[in-house]
Design an enzyme around this catalytic site. Structure first.
Site, short mmCIF file in Angstrom:
data_model
loop_
_atom_site.label_atom_id
_atom_site.label_comp_id
_atom_site.label_asym_id
_atom_site.label_seq_id
_atom_site.Cartn_x
_atom_site.Cartn_y
_atom_site.Cartn_z
NE ARG A 83 -8.96 12.03 9.35
CZ ARG A 83 -8.17 11.18 8.69
NH1 ARG A 83 -8.59 9.96 8.42
NH2 ARG A 83 -6.97 11.53 8.31
CG HIS A 122 -1.78 1.18 1.37
ND1 HIS A 122 -2.98 1.26 0.71
CD2 HIS A 122 -1.66 2.33 2.06
CE1 HIS A 122 -3.56 2.42 1.00
NE2 HIS A 122 -2.76 3.09 1.80
CE LYS A 153 -8.59 3.10 4.58
NZ LYS A 153 -8.70 4.40 3.94
CB SER A 195 -7.72 6.50 8.20
OG SER A 195 -8.15 6.42 6.87
CG ASP A 250 -11.32 5.02 6.90
OD1 ASP A 250 -10.71 5.78 7.67
OD2 ASP A 250 -11.13 5.02 5.65
N1 URA Z 1 -5.27 7.57 3.16
C1 URA Z 1 -6.23 7.03 3.95
O1 URA Z 1 -6.76 5.95 3.67
N2 URA Z 1 -6.60 7.69 5.08
C2 URA Z 1 -6.05 8.86 5.44
O2 URA Z 1 -6.42 9.39 6.47
C3 URA Z 1 -5.05 9.43 4.61
C4 URA Z 1 -4.67 8.75 3.47
#
Ligand code: URA
Length: 451
Positions: free
Chosen positions: A167, A82, A186, A182, A160
Site C-alpha cells: 500500500r 491504541h 492486529k 489493518s 498486514d
Molecule cells: N496504522 C496501521 O496499523 N495501519 C494503517 O493502515 C494505518 C495506520
C-alpha cells in the site's frame, strides 16, 4: 476461482464473498499472487471502497494469517488501548500504568515510529535495558504479576505487514477500509475484551479530513462488534502536538513528571489521558451490559470526565500510578532509577534554542512538519537497521492561541549532530504561523463513540 475474475469484479464495484477476498489475501501472503495483481486489487478497493461486510471479511482473512493471543489463563477483563498515531502522543506511557491500578489487565502490544509519528516501543527503549521483546510466557507472567506489559507484537495478523508495505509503495495507504482492516486485524488478534481507540484528526495525523475520521471510527466500531468486542473510540485533535515534549526520551521524562503530579504542565496531554482513562473505566465497569449491546452510542466526554476524573487524580496523587509504571519498567528489566530522577539518562548531543522572529498569536502549527523535524533530528529510521538517537527531539514552549514576543524562545531542539540540526531547521522554519489575532476555538476531543 481465479484472480482475474476477482479483480474484474472489484474494478466494477461488485460485492466480493469471503472466499474471494480470502483467496486474494492468502494468495498474496503466501506469494502465489504477484505484487502487480495485489496492487490492482488494493487500488480498486481504495477507489471503490468496501461494504462493512467486505471490510469484516478482509479483516478476518488477515487475522487468519497469524496467531491469536491466548489469555485463557488470565483472570479478569483485558483492555487494549491504541492510537492511530500522532506527534508527541505520550498517552500510552501514562494511561497504561494509571489503568493498571484499577485492576484492569493491560496486554499492550505497540509499534515503532511510522512516518512522521512516534512509536511507543521506541519511547520505552530509551529507558536503559528496557526489554520490548517478550515471549508469550513473559506476557502471561507480566499480566499475573503486574497487570500490564508493553511489548512488540508476536506474529499477529502477519499478512498486514506485507499488504501495508505494498500500500505504501502504491499510494494506497489513505483508504478507510484498508486502514480499518489493518488496525483492527492486529487489535482483534491481540484478543483483549475491550478495545479503546484514539483516532487522531488534524494536520499531524493520518486523517486530515474530519469526515474521514468519523467514517474510519464507525467502520472500526462495526468491525469490533462483528468480533464481539466492547469497543470505544474518541476522535481527538492533532492540529498541534499533543505533548510539548516530542521525542523518545523526552516523552518518557514528561510521562514520569505527569505521574509525579505535574500534569498541569501538560494541558492537552492531561485532557486526552484523563478522557481515554475515563472512557476505558466506563467500558470496564459496564462490560457485562455492553457485551450484548449492538447500538452505537455517542457520549459527551465531559460527562465521563465528571464521573472519573477525581478517581484518576487520586491514583496519581497517592503515587499508585507512578509506582505501577516503576513496576512495569522493572518487570521488563529497565533501569527504574529513572523514576526518581527522570533526567538521569538525558545526554543530548547538541542543544539549540530557537527564537521567534515576530510577535503575535500562534495561529497555525504545521504538526506534520514538526514531526518530520523531530525525525530528522535523530528519531527516524530510513531503513529498519538505522540506529536512532533517543535523546533527540523538540520541546515546544507555546501552543495554538498563545502570545509570543519577537525574540522569545519558541522551542529547544536536541539533535544527534550538526547536519541533522541544519536539516531539521528547514522543517522548523515556517512550521509555526504567527498573526496579530487568534480567533479559532481550541478543541481537544471532537467525538466519543462506543458500543
Ligand atoms: N496504522 C496501521 O496499523 N495501519 C494503517 O493502515 C494505518 C495506520
Amino acid at each position: 476461482m481465479n484472480v482475474y475474475d476477482i479483480l474484474h469484479k472489484k474494478r466494477w464495484n461488485k460485492k466480493l464473498s469471503f472466499e474471494e477476498i480470502d483467496f486474494m489475501v492468502k494468495g498474496f501472503y503466501y506469494s502465489k499472487i504477484p505484487d502487480y495483481q495485489m496492487s490492482a486489487f488494493l487500488t480498486s478497493i481504495a477507489i471503490n471502497s468496501l461494504t462493512d461486510e467486505e471490510t469484516f471479511y478482509l479483516t478476518k482473512s488477515i487475522i487468519e494469517t497469524g496467531q491469536i493471543m491466548d489469555y485463557s489463563e488470565i483472570q479478569g477483563i483485558k483492555l487494549d488501548k491504541h492510537s492511530t498515531g500522532g506527534v508527541g502522543d505520550t498517552v500510552s506511557l501514562i494511561a497504561i500504568p494509571i489503568l493498571a491500578t484499577f485492576n484492569i489487565k493491560l496486554p499492550k502490544l505497540s509499534g515503532r515510529a511510522l512516518g512522521h509519528t512516534g512509536g511507543t516501543i521506541d519511547k520505552l527503549e530509551s529507558i536503559p535495558n528496557f526489554n520490548v521483546n517478550l515471549t508469550k510466557e513473559d506476557m502471561i507472567k507480566a499480566l499475573n504479576k503486574v497487570g500490564a506489559f508493553i511489548a512488540l507484537p508476536l506474529d499477529l495478523a502477519s499478512a498486514d505487514k506485507k499488504i501495508y508495505a505494498l500500500r505504501d509503495l502504491t499510494a494506497n495507504v489513505d483508504s478507510i477500509p484498508l486502514i480499518a482492516s489493518s488496525i483492527m486485524s492486529k487489535k482483534i488478534a491481540a484478543n483483549s475484551d475491550i478495545i479503546v481507540l484514539d483516532v487522531k484528526y488534524g494536520n499531524g495525523a493520518f486523517m486530515t479530513n474530519y469526515q474521514d475520521a468519523i467514517n474510519l471510527s464507525k467502520t472500526m466500531l462495526k468491525i469490533g462488534k462483528y468480533f464481539n468486542k466492547v469497543i470505544g473510540i474518541i476522535i481527538s485533535d492533532m492540529n498541534e502536538m499533543l505533548n510539548s515534549y516530542i521525542g523518545n526520551y523526552l516523552e518518557v521524562i514528561s510521562a514520569i513528571s505527569f505521574l509525579k503530579g505535574k500534569y498541569e504542565q501538560f494541558p492537552k496531554l492531561k485532557y486526552i489521558v484523563f478522557s481515554i482513562c475515563s472512557l476505558a473505566l466506563y467500558l470496564f465497569e459496564n462490560y457485562e451490559n455492553l457485551k450484548n449491546n449492538n447500538d452505537l452510542q455517542e457520549i459527551n466526554i465531559n460527562e465521563l470526565l465528571n464521573k472519573y476524573e477525581s478517581k484518576i487524580i487520586d491514583k496519581i496523587n497517592n503515587l499508585e500510578a507512578l509506582n505501577k509504571f516503576k513496576e512495569i519498567i522493572e518487570n521488563q528489566q529497565g533501569k527504574s532509577d529513572i523514576i526518581n530522577n527522570e533526567y538521569k539518562y538525558f545526554y543530548p548531543k547538541i542543544t539549540y534554542d530557537y527564537y521567534s522572529k515576530s510577535q503575535g498569536y500562534i495561529n497555525y502549527i504545521d504538526t506534520y512538519r514538526l514531526g518530520l523535524a523531530a525525525g530528522v533530528l535523530g528519531l527516524a529510521r530510513k531503513t529498519q537497521e538505522d540506529i536512532i538517537d533517543n535523546n533527540s527531539g523538540i520541546i515546544v514552549y507555546k501552543r495554538l492561541g498563545d502570545y509570543v514576543k519577537e525574540g522569545e524562545k519558541l522551542m529547544t531542539l536536541f539533535a544527534k549532530d550538526n547536519k541533522s540540526l541544519e536539516e531539521a531547521l528547514v522543517f522548523i522554519e515556517n512550521s509555526i504561523d504567527i498573526k496579530p489575532n487568534y480567533s479559532n476555538s481550541i478543541k481537544y476531543i471532537y467525538n466519543t463513540f462506543f458500543i
